[in-house]
Structures are given as C-alpha cells and as structure tokens.
Design a protein around this motif. Structure first.
Motif, PDB file in Angstrom:
ATOM      1  N   SER A  18      53.158   8.098 102.343  1.00  0.00           N
ATOM      2  CA  SER A  18      52.413   7.067 101.802  1.00  0.00           C
ATOM      3  C   SER A  18      51.331   5.986 102.686  1.00  0.00           C
ATOM      4  O   SER A  18      51.307   6.374 103.996  1.00  0.00           O
ATOM      5  CB  SER A  18      53.948   6.336 101.865  1.00  0.00           C
ATOM      6  OG  SER A  18      53.652   5.611 102.453  1.00  0.00           O
ATOM      7  N   THR A  20      50.790   3.187 101.809  1.00  0.00           N
ATOM      8  CA  THR A  20      51.523   2.210 102.292  1.00  0.00           C
ATOM      9  C   THR A  20      50.796   2.452 104.450  1.00  0.00           C
ATOM     10  O   THR A  20      51.403   2.084 105.479  1.00  0.00           O
ATOM     11  CB  THR A  20      52.585   2.474 102.576  1.00  0.00           C
ATOM     12  OG1 THR A  20      52.296   2.190 100.639  1.00  0.00           O
ATOM     13  CG2 THR A  20      53.356   0.909 103.180  1.00  0.00           C
ATOM     14  N   ASP A  21      52.024   3.595 104.376  1.00  0.00           N
ATOM     15  CA  ASP A  21      52.931   3.964 105.790  1.00  0.00           C
ATOM     16  C   ASP A  21      51.784   3.841 106.509  1.00  0.00           C
ATOM     17  O   ASP A  21      51.564   4.071 107.924  1.00  0.00           O
ATOM     18  CB  ASP A  21      53.622   4.914 105.885  1.00  0.00           C
ATOM     19  CG  ASP A  21      54.989   5.288 105.158  1.00  0.00           C
ATOM     20  OD1 ASP A  21      55.484   3.452 105.337  1.00  0.00           O
ATOM     21  OD2 ASP A  21      55.420   5.999 105.134  1.00  0.00           O
ATOM     22  N   ALA A  23      48.454   2.706 106.279  1.00  0.00           N
ATOM     23  CA  ALA A  23      48.102   1.308 106.740  1.00  0.00           C
ATOM     24  C   ALA A  23      48.799   0.644 107.771  1.00  0.00           C
ATOM     25  O   ALA A  23      47.962   0.370 108.502  1.00  0.00           O
ATOM     26  CB  ALA A  23      47.781   0.715 105.187  1.00  0.00           C
ATOM     27  N   ALA A  24      49.980   1.189 107.318  1.00  0.00           N
ATOM     28  CA  ALA A  24      50.391   0.257 109.172  1.00  0.00           C
ATOM     29  C   ALA A  24      50.684   0.569 110.092  1.00  0.00           C
ATOM     30  O   ALA A  24      50.177   0.305 111.219  1.00  0.00           O
ATOM     31  CB  ALA A  24      52.721   0.241 108.438  1.00  0.00           C
ATOM     32  N   SER A  29      45.020  -2.834 106.303  1.00  0.00           N
ATOM     33  CA  SER A  29      45.669  -3.543 105.092  1.00  0.00           C
ATOM     34  C   SER A  29      45.525  -1.810 104.172  1.00  0.00           C
ATOM     35  O   SER A  29      45.610  -1.183 104.418  1.00  0.00           O
ATOM     36  CB  SER A  29      44.757  -4.756 104.675  1.00  0.00           C
ATOM     37  OG  SER A  29      43.605  -3.955 103.982  1.00  0.00           O
ATOM     38  N   ARG A  30      46.831  -2.628 102.868  1.00  0.00           N
ATOM     39  CA  ARG A  30      46.705  -1.390 102.650  1.00  0.00           C
ATOM     40  C   ARG A  30      45.551  -1.190 101.685  1.00  0.00           C
ATOM     41  O   ARG A  30      45.028   0.180 101.182  1.00  0.00           O
ATOM     42  CB  ARG A  30      47.621  -1.271 101.170  1.00  0.00           C
ATOM     43  CG  ARG A  30      49.086  -1.148 101.789  1.00  0.00           C
ATOM     44  CD  ARG A  30      50.526  -0.716 100.557  1.00  0.00           C
ATOM     45  NE  ARG A  30      50.029  -0.362  99.278  1.00  0.00           N
ATOM     46  CZ  ARG A  30      50.823  -1.003  98.504  1.00  0.00           C
ATOM     47  NH1 ARG A  30      51.671  -1.785  98.326  1.00  0.00           N
ATOM     48  NH2 ARG A  30      50.042  -0.891  97.283  1.00  0.00           N
ATOM     49  N   TYR A  34      43.346   2.617 100.254  1.00  0.00           N
ATOM     50  CA  TYR A  34      43.038   2.525  99.064  1.00  0.00           C
ATOM     51  C   TYR A  34      41.463   2.607  98.722  1.00  0.00           C
ATOM     52  O   TYR A  34      40.541   3.316  97.945  1.00  0.00           O
ATOM     53  CB  TYR A  34      43.829   2.088  98.194  1.00  0.00           C
ATOM     54  CG  TYR A  34      45.320   1.949  98.211  1.00  0.00           C
ATOM     55  CD1 TYR A  34      45.071   2.911  97.199  1.00  0.00           C
ATOM     56  CD2 TYR A  34      45.806   1.551  98.722  1.00  0.00           C
ATOM     57  CE1 TYR A  34      46.546   3.431  97.419  1.00  0.00           C
ATOM     58  CE2 TYR A  34      47.533   1.996  98.637  1.00  0.00           C
ATOM     59  CZ  TYR A  34      47.748   2.173  97.799  1.00  0.00           C
ATOM     60  OH  TYR A  34      49.366   3.001  97.672  1.00  0.00           O
ATOM     61  N   LYS A  40      46.951  10.703  97.805  1.00  0.00           N
ATOM     62  CA  LYS A  40      47.319  10.768  99.349  1.00  0.00           C
ATOM     63  C   LYS A  40      46.162  12.436  99.189  1.00  0.00           C
ATOM     64  O   LYS A  40      46.546  12.581 100.861  1.00  0.00           O
ATOM     65  CB  LYS A  40      48.609  11.323  99.009  1.00  0.00           C
ATOM     66  CG  LYS A  40      49.025  11.589 100.051  1.00  0.00           C
ATOM     67  CD  LYS A  40      50.864  11.463  99.844  1.00  0.00           C
ATOM     68  CE  LYS A  40      51.675  12.283  98.765  1.00  0.00           C
ATOM     69  NZ  LYS A  40      53.096  12.457  99.053  1.00  0.00           N
TER      70      LYS A  40
END
Length: 188
Positions: A18, A20-21, A23-24, A29-30, A34, A40
C-alpha cells in the motif's frame, strides 16, 4: 520511497503493498508518495525500471576496459551477483503470479543486454563463443532466472552452470567437481 517499496514487496508481496505503508516506512507523507506515484502499479513499474538501470550501470562498470573472454566473464559475474542479491524464493512463495509476470519482463531485457555484450566479445578475435551470441544470451538469462525460482543448496551452482553454458572453464576456487558447498559457505 523506492527502497521502502522494495522492502515491503519482498516482505509481504506486491498485492499487499500500500502506498500508505510505503509513506510510513519511507518517513514521508502520503501526499508525497502519491505525487510521485499516483498508483501502486506505477510504483511497482518504477521499482522494475530502477532495478533495470542498476543492472545496466553495474554491467557497464564491470565491462569497462575489458575485452574478449574477460568481458564475457565479467558479464557472467554481474548476472550471478544480481541473482545472489535476491532473497531466496521469498517473492516466488508470496506471489507466484506476480513473480512470473516480472520474470516475463526481465527475460527479454536481460537477454538483450547480454546479447549486446556477447556481440562485443565476438568482435575481439581472442573470444570464440560456442553458440551464436543471442542463443547464448538467452541460455544464460534462463539459467539465472531458473536459479532465482529454484535456488540450489550449492551457492556456486548458478555460476558454474552459466560458465558451462558459455563454454568457460570452472574456477577451482568456486567449485570442486563432485562436491556441493552449503549455501553461505565458500570453499577455500
């Protein structure tokens, strides 16, 4: 971000990746992820392109200043080194379909790169190939990919088999006839 994505793909597979993962793990940041990778699929495509560029750059460096048989040996060493860098069977077991799709993309690219190297080897009178460059390049690429999918307990097997396909002598230090070396151990 690409390093984080690669790590996550190898740990959990591409299907579970993902943004989000990513980014983390990358510490961004997300929206930053993006901005560079709207999906993806685009991120995975960028990973493949990065590996292709890295392979070509490593090959160019290894071949710089070499000719003839030494050039062929250097090319084989690069292929085997890239093979050893891959985690054993991790992605194959996690996502066989994804791995098959990736291998289908890698095979022609690797074959083309090796065929170009072999063509240059043939232009040197001191190097005679047992097979035409394109066929030998295909054999080397297929042996390398088969070792990725079906790794051998002997960590020198890929090198020995690729050298045999190229009609190059085996290095005594890398393989003793009839003896198998356990993974991770070097013969002396």
């Amino acid at each position: 971000m690409l390093g984080a994505a690669r790590k996550l793909v190898l740990q959990h597979g591409a299907r579970r990746l993902s943004l989000t993962d990513v980014a983390a793990l990358a510490g961004v940041s997300r929206p930053t992820v993006y901005r560079y990778f709207p999906s993806k699929e685009e991120l995975i495509d960028a990973l493949g392109k990065r590996e292709y560029r890295r392979f070509n750059s490593t090959m160019d460096k290894a071949l710089s200043g070499t000719t003839g048989v030494k050039r062929l040996e250097a090319a084989i060493d690069v292929v085997v080194a890239f093979l050893k860098e891959q985690p054993p069977r991790g992605l194959v077991d996690l996502e066989p379909g994804f791995t098959q799709d990736q291998m289908a993309q890698v095979l022609p690219m690797m074959t083309e790169a090796l065929a170009a190297v072999l063509d240059e080897c043939c232009s040197d009178d001191s190097c005679t190939l047992a097979s035409p460059p394109r066929e030998l390049a295909g054999a080397i690429a297929r042996i390398a990919l088969s070792h990725y999918i079906f790794p051998d307990d002997d960590d020198t097997a890929a090198l020995c088999q690729i050298r045999a396909a190229a009609s190059l002598p085996l290095h005594k230090a890398s393989h003793r006839r009839g003896q198998r070396q356990p993974r991770g151990r070097q013969s002396s």
